[in-house]
Motif scaffolding. Sequence first.
Motif, mmCIF file in Angstrom:
data_model
loop_
_atom_site.group_PDB
_atom_site.id
_atom_site.type_symbol
_atom_site.label_atom_id
_atom_site.label_comp_id
_atom_site.label_asym_id
_atom_site.label_seq_id
_atom_site.Cartn_x
_atom_site.Cartn_y
_atom_site.Cartn_z
ATOM 1 N N LYS A 1 -0.885 1.943 -10.528
ATOM 2 C CA LYS A 1 0.053 2.151 -9.416
ATOM 3 C C LYS A 1 -0.711 2.350 -8.109
ATOM 4 O O LYS A 1 -0.408 1.706 -7.086
ATOM 5 N N LEU B 1 -2.374 -0.988 -6.942
ATOM 6 C CA LEU B 1 -1.463 -2.028 -6.477
ATOM 7 C C LEU B 1 -0.766 -1.662 -5.165
ATOM 8 O O LEU B 1 -0.160 -2.524 -4.536
ATOM 9 N N GLU B 2 -0.885 -0.422 -4.757
ATOM 10 C CA GLU B 2 -0.317 -0.003 -3.475
ATOM 11 C C GLU B 2 -1.293 -0.213 -2.321
ATOM 12 O O GLU B 2 -0.929 -0.023 -1.163
ATOM 13 N N GLU B 3 -2.531 -0.629 -2.616
ATOM 14 C CA GLU B 3 -3.510 -0.863 -1.548
ATOM 15 C C GLU B 3 -3.169 -2.153 -0.796
ATOM 16 O O GLU B 3 -2.454 -3.023 -1.294
ATOM 17 N N ALA B 4 -3.694 -2.272 0.407
ATOM 18 C CA ALA B 4 -3.280 -3.331 1.332
ATOM 19 C C ALA B 4 -3.521 -4.733 0.789
ATOM 20 O O ALA B 4 -2.686 -5.620 0.934
ATOM 21 N N ASP B 5 -4.674 -4.954 0.135
ATOM 22 C CA ASP B 5 -4.962 -6.317 -0.333
ATOM 23 C C ASP B 5 -3.990 -6.766 -1.415
ATOM 24 O O ASP B 5 -3.538 -7.912 -1.434
ATOM 25 N N SER B 6 -3.638 -5.837 -2.315
ATOM 26 C CA SER B 6 -2.675 -6.181 -3.366
ATOM 27 C C SER B 6 -1.285 -6.421 -2.781
ATOM 28 O O SER B 6 -0.555 -7.322 -3.230
ATOM 29 N N GLN B 7 -0.924 -5.621 -1.786
ATOM 30 C CA GLN B 7 0.382 -5.792 -1.152
ATOM 31 C C GLN B 7 0.469 -7.120 -0.407
ATOM 32 O O GLN B 7 1.509 -7.774 -0.395
ATOM 33 N N GLY B 8 -0.644 -7.523 0.197
ATOM 34 C CA GLY B 8 -0.609 -8.730 1.011
ATOM 35 C C GLY B 8 -0.895 -10.011 0.249
ATOM 36 O O GLY B 8 -0.321 -11.053 0.536
ATOM 37 N N TRP C 1 -1.667 -9.809 -7.052
ATOM 38 C CA TRP C 1 -2.583 -9.165 -7.987
ATOM 39 C C TRP C 1 -2.560 -9.879 -9.333
ATOM 40 O O TRP C 1 -1.665 -10.666 -9.640
ATOM 41 N N ILE D 1 7.448 -2.864 -10.178
ATOM 42 C CA ILE D 1 6.329 -3.806 -10.317
ATOM 43 C C ILE D 1 6.643 -4.774 -11.444
ATOM 44 O O ILE D 1 6.734 -4.376 -12.612
#
Length: 467
Positions: free
Chosen positions: A17, A20-27, A30, A50
Amino acid sequence: MTKGQLVPDDIVIQMVKDRLEEADSQGKGWLLDGFPRSSSQADALKALGIKPDVFIVLDVPEEVLIERVVGRRLDPLTGKIYHLKYAPPESEDIASRLTQRIDDTEDKAKVRLQSYAMNVGALSSIYADVMQKVDGNRPKLLVFEEIDRVLTDLQDKYERGLTAGEEKIEVPSGVIYENKDNWRGIPTRLNSIPHSREIREYFYDDVCRATKNAVEDGIHKLKVQITIPELNPEMDVYRIGTLLELMRELAFSFARDGKRVKVCVQGSMGAGIFAGMPLQLAGTRRMLEVMDWGEYESKGTFINIGSIGANEVTDNDDMFILMAPQNAVGNCIIDDLQAMVIAAGDRPVIIVNPRLKDLPSAAGVMQIRGREKRMEFAGSFFVCYNFRLLYLSGTQYPILGALRMAYPSQYELYKRVDLDSGKERYALLGTFTEEPTTEEITAAFDGRDPKKLSNTGGLWKILFGSI
């Protein structure tokens, strides 16, 4: 892990969790490998909102999985993974330092498989609408190609504005979009010079991947032929810097695996006032010597610079990459090249963009004597990568299509298509087990079956004369 059991759900779920909340995963999205492994983990992901777009299941018999796990080893120096049977270490030095994970034993592998068997049914039910099964009991390159096809089809699906689970992934093959992340074989705008960094890096990666595949399969006489505009000496936009960059990236791709690579460029040919070398290669040895080879002292340790010839082969070299070996008027590089290949033995020799046709002088030197044997040797290199653009005969604009082969795949023939938006894409016309002839290419562009060739006329008869 010491007992072969799974890490408790609450720990793993919180870790996933948070990540996956970090910026690269959000943008960018994943990929989760080996998770979720239980229905409780899947339910927890669902509660967090998710959900994967595709759930890939690698189907492999249990006895094969155990054999793979038990034979797996890690090189602590390079981080490379080996297998004692399927991918053994290249030398005794490497073999002596390999380590084994504490849970890579038969007993602990069986515990993990029992846990998997208890949970796989529930997971398959939860993700049934996005599940794709892949036969994992095949050579790794075939497994990779099928997974790549599934993921690329998913990208195409999103390009068409569809959402996960809306329909079975079924997309016409061969459509290439302009976005770099969606390239499947052919980037667009290749007549725009200079090429962008993204386009150059795309081709560098494509060449390196195909060449490494061939070397790993035990092929040791290899040829790379790539004639994008910046690497086509027949065009006025040819850039020697792009060729030098390609040589560096190819050398790095093997040096990172601990290989000692010699990068070679031919020296002067002939004697006395007749000495000289092809203009395309003039000064390139010095350029190779002074260019940036990284911060970790690769040059002089894993990478060395040399010339073409048997005397350049030493016991310290694991492989050789030769930059654009070519004949000059009245002079032939093939004898030196052949001597070097013989001296190298079963060590890989890779020639990049060679030009080994005879160039006879006014006196007819090289025109007849020994030509058949020279051409036989020149043609004996295995083509592991081939890319060229297709134009009307005698022109270099517009691009009509492209031909690509990256080992171990077949030759792929593409047609360039202009879109109403002013953009372009490449559509796959067909694949060939061997390099297609001009007649077969013409037939495919004309909408006819290349296997049923007949005389052609009109525009198509003059197509592709300059490829």
